[in-house]
Motif scaffolding. Structure first.
Motif, mmCIF file in Angstrom:
data_model
loop_
_atom_site.group_PDB
_atom_site.id
_atom_site.type_symbol
_atom_site.label_atom_id
_atom_site.label_comp_id
_atom_site.label_asym_id
_atom_site.label_seq_id
_atom_site.Cartn_x
_atom_site.Cartn_y
_atom_site.Cartn_z
ATOM 1 N N LEU A 191 0.668 -1.268 -0.033
ATOM 2 C CA LEU A 191 0.150 -0.011 0.083
ATOM 3 C C LEU A 191 0.823 1.233 0.002
ATOM 4 N N TYR A 192 0.740 1.941 -0.883
ATOM 5 C CA TYR A 192 1.457 3.212 -1.189
ATOM 6 C C TYR A 192 0.835 4.560 -0.708
ATOM 7 N N GLY A 193 -0.419 4.764 -1.155
ATOM 8 C CA GLY A 193 -1.253 5.871 -0.916
ATOM 9 C C GLY A 193 -2.552 5.423 -0.217
ATOM 10 N N LEU A 194 -3.008 6.189 0.682
ATOM 11 C CA LEU A 194 -4.160 6.077 1.513
ATOM 12 C C LEU A 194 -4.923 7.369 1.394
ATOM 13 N N VAL A 195 -6.171 7.263 0.907
ATOM 14 C CA VAL A 195 -6.861 8.451 0.812
ATOM 15 C C VAL A 195 -8.107 8.124 1.698
ATOM 16 N N LEU A 196 -8.300 9.090 2.860
ATOM 17 C CA LEU A 196 -9.743 9.209 3.637
ATOM 18 C C LEU A 196 -10.711 10.210 3.263
ATOM 19 N N LEU A 197 -11.891 9.632 3.306
ATOM 20 C CA LEU A 197 -12.937 10.645 2.787
ATOM 21 C C LEU A 197 -14.273 10.322 3.615
ATOM 22 N N VAL A 233 -6.635 0.104 -7.401
ATOM 23 C CA VAL A 233 -7.088 0.973 -6.475
ATOM 24 C C VAL A 233 -8.249 0.334 -5.832
ATOM 25 N N VAL A 234 -8.372 0.187 -4.633
ATOM 26 C CA VAL A 234 -9.619 -0.259 -4.125
ATOM 27 C C VAL A 234 -10.437 0.480 -3.042
ATOM 28 N N VAL A 235 -11.634 0.473 -3.217
ATOM 29 C CA VAL A 235 -12.545 1.563 -2.396
ATOM 30 C C VAL A 235 -13.119 0.591 -1.467
ATOM 31 N N ILE A 263 -3.288 1.760 -4.110
ATOM 32 C CA ILE A 263 -3.828 2.806 -3.380
ATOM 33 C C ILE A 263 -5.251 2.422 -2.694
ATOM 34 N N VAL A 264 -5.634 3.025 -1.637
ATOM 35 C CA VAL A 264 -6.978 2.527 -0.895
ATOM 36 C C VAL A 264 -7.486 3.994 -0.768
ATOM 37 N N VAL A 265 -8.966 3.999 -1.189
ATOM 38 C CA VAL A 265 -9.554 5.138 -0.812
ATOM 39 C C VAL A 265 -10.937 4.706 0.111
#
Length: 413
Positions: free
Chosen positions: A74-80, A106-108, A128-130
């Protein structure tokens, strides 16, 4: 100025153009070079300014430039804050990533649906996980992923994350992340609680504040039509038939009203659907997909959709019910007039809401000319807004604890 001048690879610059960004917006021009340099960034800009692409584009380029082993780490983590916004950002990352020589996985992840498909998607890792905070914690408890390799953390709509009561969850997640990482915090507003979080999260951040100016303010023509409350549905139907916009997002105050209004429109032969927190995930996804493809002309939504819908060239937004706060008014009408396009935002003002709309105007420092539509002239006398609490009877910027719990439960469950 082209995107390549900001340091982006030509493939990503072309992908940005395909997403509707011919040239960088102000927030993209300011943020992209700083992110590519590896700086922590604190960025505030109004709704519809292009914040999502401002971090998605450099995040993808940094990932592509990194070292990639046989197993994805996992490189990037986006929290929303909401599932709709998570799906939207995940879709943008995938579409942009398809332009690269190597496609990111990319996994959502979000609540309200079975966790099993999301766990299956994380098998073999992800780039990347969103995610929404609650579901991400659930996945961590199931050992579906690890955060030890995260290089870049993004908190998008950070003010909304705190409004919905996710501060504790964010704190738990920060404890699980590696100490040395890049942190990006994007928000439409910068309240006191967010300042505290920024101080804890960011290290020597580069601060970006893009104020609203005539050059970057969305081209939204605001209208206020006075009408009796009982005749709003008839007026809505009249506007749809007389002005015939390709697509309209209609905001209402409750799930019951969303179902009732969409049902009335369907009976009139208008392609309409409701979107609210009682809809299943499959219903939500289908309604949004049909709306984006213009198979639906009207989407009648509660505020669950206020920050979760990004529809290119959406021509019209209608406030069937006025929002409770001026901030929500901004987020609602900001669904139109995005990415350089123009739009129209119409508010129905009836007797009981006259004072309410005046206070929204006052806090937004605007004045909207009242209109009367022939055949729909109001007959009810306006009701004065209460002044005892200084808020004129409308909700202020701070949500009560009960409202936070209700909103979080409605969106996450």
């Amino acid at each position: 100025m082209p995107f390549t001048s900001l340091g982006l690879q030509p493939a990503l610059a072309d992908a940005a153009a395909a997403q509707g960004y011919a040239t960088p917006s102000a927030i993209q021009h300011a943020a992209i070079p700083l992110i590519l340099q590896g700086s922590d960034v604190l960025a505030t800009a109004q709704t519809g300014s292009g914040k999502t692409a401002a971090y998605c584009l450099p995040l993808l380029q940094q990932w592509l430039s990194g070292q990639h082993g046989s197993r994805r780490q996992l490189y990037g983590l986006v929290l929303l804050p909401t599932r709709e916004l998570a799906m939207q950002v995940g879709s943008i990352l995938r579409e942009l990533g398809n332009s690269l020589p190597r496609h990111p996985k990319v996994v959502v992840a979000y609540g309200g649906v079975s966790i099993n498909p999301q766990m299956m998607a994380l098998r073999g890792g992800a780039d990347i996980v969103v995610a929404t905070p609650g579901r991400l914690l659930d996945l961590l408890q199931h050992n579906a992923l690890r955060l030890s390799g995260v290089s870049t953390l993004v908190l998008d709509e950070a003010d909304r994350l705190l409004d919905l009561g996710f501060a504790a969850e964010i704190g738990q997640l920060l404890d699980l992340l590696p100490p040395y990482r890049q942190n990006l915090l994007f928000s439409a507003t910068f309240p006191l609680a967010l300042r505290t979080l920024a101080q804890q999260l960011l290290r020597e951040p580069q601060t970006i504040d893009i104020p609203a100016t005539p050059d970057n303010t969305p081209a939204i023509r605001q209208r206020a039509i006075e009408v009796d409350a009982a005749r709003r549905t008839m007026l809505l139907r009249h506007l749809l038939q007389s002005e015939n916009p390709e697509r309209v997002l209609v905001f209402v105050a409750s799930r019951h009203t969303a179902e009732r209004v969409s049902g009335k429109l369907q009976q009139a032969g208008i392609r309409a659907a409701a979107l609210h927190s009682d809809c299943s995930q499959s219903q939500r996804g289908q309604a949004l997909a049909d709306f984006k493809s213009a198979q639906l002309q009207v989407l009648v939504a509660t505020d669950v959709a206020a920050r979760g819908i990004d529809i290119a060239r959406l021509p019209m937004v209608i406030n069937y019910d006025l929002p409770r706060s001026p901030a929500d008014y901004t987020h609602r009408i900001g669904r139109t007039g995005r990415a350089g396009a123009s739009g129209v935002a119409i508010s129905f003002v009836y007797a009981d809401s006259t004072g309410h709309f005046r206070l929204i105007e006052k806090r937004q420092q605007l004045q909207v000319l009242r209109e009367h539509i022939a055949g729909f002239e109001p007959q009810d006398a306006p009701v004065a807004a209460p002044l005892s609490d200084g808020n004129g009877g409308i909700k202020g910027k701070r949500m009560s604890k009960k409202d936070k719990l209700r909103a979080a439960q409605a969106i996450q469950s």
